[in-house]
Design an enzyme around this catalytic site. Structure first.
Site, PDB file in Angstrom:
ATOM      1  N   SER A   1       0.832  -1.190   0.000  1.00  0.00           N
ATOM      2  CA  SER A   1       0.000   0.000   0.000  1.00  0.00           C
ATOM      3  C   SER A   1       0.877   1.255   0.000  1.00  0.00           C
ATOM      4  O   SER A   1       1.768   1.376  -0.842  1.00  0.00           O
ATOM      5  CB  SER A   1      -0.919  -0.076   1.228  1.00  0.00           C
ATOM      6  OG  SER A   1      -2.005   0.794   1.130  1.00  0.00           O
TER       7      SER A   1
ATOM      8  N   ASP B   1      -8.576  -6.989  -4.482  1.00  0.00           N
ATOM      9  CA  ASP B   1      -8.208  -5.665  -3.960  1.00  0.00           C
ATOM     10  C   ASP B   1      -8.751  -4.599  -4.898  1.00  0.00           C
ATOM     11  O   ASP B   1      -8.211  -4.364  -5.971  1.00  0.00           O
ATOM     12  CB  ASP B   1      -6.686  -5.573  -3.860  1.00  0.00           C
ATOM     13  CG  ASP B   1      -6.204  -4.288  -3.203  1.00  0.00           C
ATOM     14  OD1 ASP B   1      -7.015  -3.338  -3.048  1.00  0.00           O
ATOM     15  OD2 ASP B   1      -5.021  -4.217  -2.841  1.00  0.00           O
TER      16      ASP B   1
ATOM     17  N   ARG C   1     -12.256   6.224   9.648  1.00  0.00           N
ATOM     18  CA  ARG C   1     -11.756   4.864   9.785  1.00  0.00           C
ATOM     19  C   ARG C   1     -12.737   3.849   9.207  1.00  0.00           C
ATOM     20  O   ARG C   1     -12.342   2.872   8.575  1.00  0.00           O
ATOM     21  CB  ARG C   1     -11.489   4.551  11.260  1.00  0.00           C
ATOM     22  CG  ARG C   1     -10.981   3.170  11.523  1.00  0.00           C
ATOM     23  CD  ARG C   1      -9.704   2.889  10.767  1.00  0.00           C
ATOM     24  NE  ARG C   1      -9.024   1.673  11.227  1.00  0.00           N
ATOM     25  CZ  ARG C   1      -7.898   1.242  10.725  1.00  0.00           C
ATOM     26  NH1 ARG C   1      -7.302   1.908   9.741  1.00  0.00           N
ATOM     27  NH2 ARG C   1      -7.331   0.149  11.187  1.00  0.00           N
TER      28      ARG C   1
ATOM     29  N   HIS D   1      -7.996  -5.497  -0.136  1.00  0.00           N
ATOM     30  CA  HIS D   1      -6.687  -4.879   0.107  1.00  0.00           C
ATOM     31  C   HIS D   1      -6.012  -5.481   1.341  1.00  0.00           C
ATOM     32  O   HIS D   1      -4.784  -5.563   1.415  1.00  0.00           O
ATOM     33  CB  HIS D   1      -6.891  -3.372   0.294  1.00  0.00           C
ATOM     34  CG  HIS D   1      -5.620  -2.587   0.384  1.00  0.00           C
ATOM     35  ND1 HIS D   1      -4.631  -2.661  -0.578  1.00  0.00           N
ATOM     36  CD2 HIS D   1      -5.159  -1.719   1.312  1.00  0.00           C
ATOM     37  CE1 HIS D   1      -3.628  -1.856  -0.236  1.00  0.00           C
ATOM     38  NE2 HIS D   1      -3.923  -1.286   0.905  1.00  0.00           N
ATOM     39  N   ASP D   2      -6.801  -5.906   2.292  1.00  0.00           N
ATOM     40  CA  ASP D   2      -6.282  -6.542   3.508  1.00  0.00           C
ATOM     41  C   ASP D   2      -5.428  -7.775   3.234  1.00  0.00           C
ATOM     42  O   ASP D   2      -4.665  -8.203   4.099  1.00  0.00           O
ATOM     43  CB  ASP D   2      -7.451  -6.956   4.400  1.00  0.00           C
ATOM     44  CG  ASP D   2      -7.502  -6.129   5.676  1.00  0.00           C
ATOM     45  OD1 ASP D   2      -6.784  -5.113   5.742  1.00  0.00           O
ATOM     46  OD2 ASP D   2      -8.240  -6.506   6.592  1.00  0.00           O
TER      47      ASP D   2
END
Lengths: 401, 401
Positions: free
Chosen positions: B177, B345, B247, B378-379
């Protein structure tokens, strides 16, 4: 007024929103009753003497009763979402209805044949009773005391309203997104009173990502100190900042990544270079979001927004009507069903429409499903009118045979 | 301390974050200089006498210097995003590093061979100088006076820091990232000092949807009245509500829709039914978002968050180094490049890595690209360690030959 001679072909012309007060309290899913209830509505076309040509169109999260034609009130209604919001001012500065491309003489919902009725949803802020309305018990706006409503409540309100118009039966109920949920709910709740439903870019139950985006939008609003627990009416402060963020979140979920690439790319506001700012828009997409939020907060109420959002997430036909089975939930449906989904819609993805099609087919019900390949995301339902029109016209004509 | 005998295989054991003050002012892209600059860092493994076995790992938006092993400070660092944040408490209540699965003896970044260095980014809030640090000119926190930084500034800071450690050359720079952006920037800015880069779930320029999500997160923070223009330090009020919403937005973009379906579905908190609430979590996914936000605001500073977010959006190799051409921007790269992307992602989609691969190939540079099919969005870069490990190990071994 727009003179008839200057109207574009297919326009229903100038229209005025009217209001009707329901004669009896409206029972709600939460166990409460609401009274009085006023419903804002518009109609297009002519009611047949047999009263069998009625189409109810249902709006989405931020819409209103003004679905077609030119409003006789000031322009800037702009009830269409996403890119669709941009080109909605009609001739002579009059606001064009949010589904004007679909409703009118010769259009998908053809007012030469059908009597089209559009209402502002229960809990709304555009004329129908909602959280910003005066609570007769206190003489002040309902605010936090306005009940949390469901899609079934909206439909119950529409049913009561149509009773007052002397309309028993509907040739069709049609809508996109939250509007499509209402169409489905009509077919389940009043199976004997609906001949067909047109469900566009919608679902039988929002998937968890959709639930989450709606939750985040509500968090943005209810965490704004100006929200004041929902009782901000008359205080001189409104949760405009929270609403702005909520709208930006919603807006992004209506659009697809490729559509954003095509429209904005990474273009900067100031072509020369970045400006090293934190809280000012520098990319065109940032400026666009700001602009969308700014125009939205002028026309929409936060109390209504959070309730529409909550209703969207609660809606779950299988859970509410089928003990977890969508086929069981749809077992009593007698309406013919038309489903339209868009390939790039990731908020109401095609899979949801396919699940409805499968459940109806399993239950032996007449259903057709159309997938339209188009790049604009959920917004397609308001943008791809030309491609929906022949599908809807043919489907409704079958009704008449 | 965790006794060595109780350590799981492959752990670097207990580690302590250390601090180093740069000897000279740090020049920034915005034209300003920053001084003094303190850098928080950790190291794992042993520096070879030839000083040629150094790997710099760079963290993502909300990370810190604690990349591997057990922290000797209280647990709850939880610098991993998304689902990855959940299982990060190590033995004996000590916080496990955010990339512990990748760094250690026999792991992807093998500390039996390499000396791994990890720093908290410039502008951070976990030990490196950032907006919450004391401005020597005023004796109070920088707040709004802290400069808006870029990825190139972060890399310049890392370069100056490594100078102090006596490290000239890097065997590799690695990160996911925002960390991957730093690796790319290293290869462009210091082409003669980097042997290889490992760029995971990253991009050469965020696409407009990514720019928008970041803008919305910053809007949520800067529109919170407690933000006070960025000067909330020492006022007793922090933009916790804005940070919570930011968040939640970020969190949703790290996860994929199928992952959410699998983990949460539409399960309710109260299994019996809905409760008709507006501002309380009723779905498990809603409760999860609340929980993620609550733990995040305890450990992360809003001033840092908005700056990291801005740096992410500004990063654009083609614009900044190639007059719009990515191939030109990468023309002077001499590092070997390893690119890893994940199929699900959608924030850093595989296409971005493919564009980097194409540009490097066009320029005749050694590059390999791996697409890992995995469902967690994305995790994945923090979750799919087992599948990344053989790829990274083989790539780094080639380096040694």
């Amino acid at each position: 007024m727009v003179a008839p001679s200057t109207l574009p072909a297919g326009s229903v012309g100038s229209v005025e929103t009217r209001y009707l007060d329901l004669p009896a309290p409206l029972p709600l899913d939460c166990g409460r009753e609401l009274s009085p209830v006023r419903v804002a509505y518009e109609t297009y076309g002519t009611l047949a003497p047999t009263r069998d040509n009625v189409i109810l169109v249902c709006h989405a999260l931020s819409g209103d009763a003004h679905a077609a034609g030119y409003s006789t009130v000031a322009s800037g209604t702009g009830t269409r979402d996403g890119f669709a919001a941009e080109s909605r001012d009609g001739a002579a500065g009059k606001a064009l209805g949010w589904w004007d491309g679909m409703i009118g003489p010769g259009k998908a919902f053809d007012t030469d044949h059908f009597f089209v009725v559009s209402t502002n949803l229960l809990g709304g802020c555009r004329g129908t009773t909602g959280p910003s309305s005066i609570n007769p018990g206190t003489g002040r706006a309902y605010g936090s005391d306005f009940p949390v409503i469901t899609v079934a409540d909206m439909v119950r309100c529409e049913r009561a309203f149509l009773d007052e118009l002397g309309i028993e039966r509907l040739a069709a109920v049609a809508g996109g997104s939250l509007g499509g949920m209402q169409a489905l709910q009509w077919a389940v709740t009043y199976p004997d009173q609906v001949d067909s439903i047109v469900v566009i870019a919608s679902t039988h139950a929002l998937h968890p990502q959709g639930v989450a985006w709606n939750a985040i939008a509500r968090e943005a609003i209810t965490r704004d100190p100006a929200w004041q627990g929902g009782d901000y009416y008359g205080t001189g402060r409104r949760p405009d900042d929270g609403m702005s963020v909520a709208r930006m979140v919603g807006h992004m979920t209506y659009l697809s990544a490729p559509a954003l690439d095509g429209k904005f790319g990474r273009r900067l506001q100031f072509a020369d270079d970045i400006r090293y700012t934190i809280d000012r828009p520098e990319f065109e997409i940032e400026s666009y979001l700001d602009h969308q939020a700014e125009s939205f907060i002028k026309r929409f109420d936060a109390g209504t927004y959070v309730r529409m959002s909550r209703a969207l997430t609660y809606f779950d036909l299988a859970r509410q009507h089928g003990d977890g089975s969508l086929a069981r939930a749809l077992a009593n449906v007698s309406a013919r069903t038309l489903l339209i989904a868009f390939s790039s819609d990731w908020l109401y993805p095609p899979i949801a429409s396919m699940e409805i099609e499968a459940a109806l087919t399993e239950a032996g019900k007449p259903v057709e499903y159309h997938l339209i390949e188009a790049p604009y995301g959920h917004d397609c339902f308001l943008l791809e009118e030309a491609r929906q029109t022949p599908i809807v016209r043919r489907f409704l004509r079958e009704e008449e045979q």
